[in-house]
Each structure stands twice: as C-alpha cells, then as structure tokens.
Enzyme design. Structure first.
Site, PDB file in Angstrom:
ATOM      1  N   GLU A   1      31.330  -0.796  18.217  1.00 12.57           N
ATOM      2  CA  GLU A   1      32.380  -0.862  17.256  1.00 12.57           C
ATOM      3  C   GLU A   1      33.855  -1.050  17.995  1.00 12.57           C
ATOM      4  O   GLU A   1      34.195  -0.285  18.879  1.00 12.57           O
ATOM      5  CB  GLU A   1      32.745   0.374  16.757  1.00 12.57           C
ATOM      6  CG  GLU A   1      33.742   0.559  15.617  1.00 12.57           C
ATOM      7  CD  GLU A   1      33.930   1.742  15.041  1.00 12.57           C
ATOM      8  OE1 GLU A   1      34.683   1.828  14.009  1.00 12.57           O
ATOM      9  OE2 GLU A   1      33.464   2.747  15.504  1.00 12.57           O
TER      10      GLU A   1
ATOM     11  N   ASP B   1      34.351  -1.875  10.917  1.00 12.26           N
ATOM     12  CA  ASP B   1      35.288  -0.888  10.191  1.00 12.26           C
ATOM     13  C   ASP B   1      36.209  -1.596   9.773  1.00 12.26           C
ATOM     14  O   ASP B   1      37.146  -2.326  10.546  1.00 12.26           O
ATOM     15  CB  ASP B   1      35.745   0.307  11.311  1.00 12.26           C
ATOM     16  CG  ASP B   1      36.413   1.365  10.893  1.00 12.26           C
ATOM     17  OD1 ASP B   1      37.160   1.029   9.630  1.00 12.26           O
ATOM     18  OD2 ASP B   1      36.277   2.444  11.179  1.00 12.26           O
TER      19      ASP B   1
ATOM     20  N   GLN C   1      32.196   0.513   7.452  1.00  7.44           N
ATOM     21  CA  GLN C   1      33.478   1.844   7.265  1.00  7.44           C
ATOM     22  C   GLN C   1      34.463   1.403   6.909  1.00  7.44           C
ATOM     23  O   GLN C   1      35.018   0.142   6.927  1.00  7.44           O
ATOM     24  CB  GLN C   1      33.409   2.523   8.688  1.00  7.44           C
ATOM     25  CG  GLN C   1      32.095   3.071   9.190  1.00  7.44           C
ATOM     26  CD  GLN C   1      32.479   3.750  10.561  1.00  7.44           C
ATOM     27  OE1 GLN C   1      33.307   3.644  11.252  1.00  7.44           O
ATOM     28  NE2 GLN C   1      31.620   4.911  10.660  1.00  7.44           N
TER      29      GLN C   1
ATOM     30  N   GLU D   1      35.443   6.733   6.342  1.00  7.47           N
ATOM     31  CA  GLU D   1      35.868   7.259   7.810  1.00  7.47           C
ATOM     32  C   GLU D   1      37.324   7.400   7.801  1.00  7.47           C
ATOM     33  O   GLU D   1      37.975   6.620   8.412  1.00  7.47           O
ATOM     34  CB  GLU D   1      35.093   6.576   8.846  1.00  7.47           C
ATOM     35  CG  GLU D   1      35.539   7.422  10.117  1.00  7.47           C
ATOM     36  CD  GLU D   1      35.246   6.709  11.554  1.00  7.47           C
ATOM     37  OE1 GLU D   1      34.669   7.099  12.485  1.00  7.47           O
ATOM     38  OE2 GLU D   1      35.451   5.407  11.367  1.00  7.47           O
TER      39      GLU D   1
END
Length: 252
Positions: A136, A171, A197, A233
């Site tokens: 990530e 993300d 996310q 998240e």
C-alpha cells in the site's frame, strides 16, 4: 455495495472481539484490522465465528517505536521475515484472507532490493494458505519518508515480482492526498488491486464530507463489478456509531 469495518480505527476503544461484534451490529459485511497480535487468535476467531463476519486482512508489525514497517529496511531482512511469518501464522489462525506487508521508512536502490526480497518471501509463505499479500502506498503528508509512496511505484514492484498473490491495496484516501483523480487511477489499476479502502480527504474522517464525492466513487466501483467489501479505514470524530450515517443510507 458491501463494506468492511477497519477495526484499527473503528471501535478501537474496545477489545478486538467486542469491536467485531459491534461491526456486525452496525451492519458491516466484513472486518479488517491493523495489529491484532496482543489478542489471542482463538478469541478473535471465536468472535468471527459468532458473528459470521470474515476478517479480510491485517498488517505486519511496524517495528520499534517510530518505525512504520520493516520490509524495505536494508539490513533488517531477518526481522522483516519474522514479522511476515507472524502475520501469516495469525492470518491462518483467524482465517484472514490477506496480509499487508508494511515497507517502512527508507529510500534508494538498497531499500527497493530489500523490499523485493521480503515480498518474495511473503508471497511464497502465503501461497500454501491461499493468502494474498498486499502492498500500500502511503501519502507523504501522513507518512513522510515512507518507502512506497505512489501507485505507479507499487504497480512496477508487482510487475517485477510477478507473483500471482501479490496485489495492490488501493486506499482512496492515500491516493486522493498524493495523486488525485481517484476513479481514473482505480480503473487503470483494477487488475492489480486486491483490496480497496476509503476515508474522507483531507481529514481521514467518515466519507460523508471532504473533497471526494464518495457517492460517485462508490457508484463507479460498483459499475466495475467489484464484488469485495470496501474497507472503511477512517478516523471517527467521536463515537464510531455516531459516524455511520453514510452506511445507513446517507451515501449507499
């Protein structure tokens, strides 16, 4: 759309098994976490079995105080592999589907080589268990000096290793802070993505405010036939339950 509660941030004032139960009561379809290692795996597995929620993933440990992962740190390969083994073992024990291998603060060719070596080890360790390894990129505002900073860098690493179980953790918050154009980036990278996310930009709160129109983003993701739960998240501003209007009809 289906959603996963990231229990590193949501209900993190409760023991992890109780946070799993809270996520079920709130209507989430899955859960994920950061560093569950202080909680016996049997207790987590019992809560998952009780609620019927899958645990999507967890992170390798950060390392010493002030560190943010070990796997791109030259000279720390032995520690990184211990952390990978710990994460894979815990994931197997609770039935988690993915392990996010954290790179840490580093740069340069030696860091790249260390990261590749440790990711190769991680993908091999995870393969017999059907576990996906995730990497990530983190944004430079929240994690200055982190090795992995851009989705193009992550895509190049995935291509270089060519391991079927190495995927990108996309993300939307980090991409929004660093790169922008979230939907276009996601559509381009979708074949490499293992998990998605989200959080508001720029404050990393609930997705019902900020610079990103998540009603649009979620609709675009749905149009791609993405079948997996999206990971919430975000950092609640107060009690988690009071921030869930987006889940209960505000956005989806």
């Amino acid at each position: 759309m289906r959603f996963s509660a990231n229990l590193g941030f949501l209900w993190n004032d409760r023991p992890l098994p109780d946070a799993i139960r809270a996520a079920k009561a709130a209507g989430f379809d899955a859960v994920e976490c950061h560093w569950p290692y202080d909680v016996p795996a049997a207790d987590v597995r019992a809560a998952l079995d009780e609620t019927g929620l899958p645990m999507l993933g967890l992170n390798t440990v950060r390392g010493a105080p002030g560190e943010n992962g070990l796997s791109a740190l030259p000279g720390r390969e032995a520690e990184a592999k211990v952390a990978i083994d710990q994460a894979v073992d815990y994931a197997v024990a609770i039935g988690a589907g993915a392990v996010h291998v954290m790179a840490g603060f580093a740069d340069g060719a030696s860091a790249h080589a260390a990261f590749l070596d440790n990711l190769r080890y991680a993908t091999q360790a995870a393969t017999p268990h059907g576990i996906t390894i995730l990497i990530e990129p983190l944004n430079r505002h929240d994690a200055p000096g982190y090795f992995l900073t851009h989705t193009d860098q992550a895509a190049a690493i995935i291509a270089e290793l060519a391991a079927p179980n190495l995927k990108l953790m996309f993300d939307c918050y980090h991409v929004g802070r660093t790169e922008g154009d979230i939907v276009t980036r996601l559509n381009t990278l979708l074949p490499l993505v293992g998990h998605i996310q989200f959080a508001s930009v720029p404050d990393r709160g609930a997705p019902d405010h900020g610079e990103v129109n998540y009603a649009h983003v979620f609709a675009e993701i749905a149009a791609c036939d993405w079948a997996h739960p999206l990971g919430a998240e975000y950092k609640p501003d107060g009690a988690t339950d009071a921030t869930l209007g987006w889940l209960k009809g505000g956005l989806v």
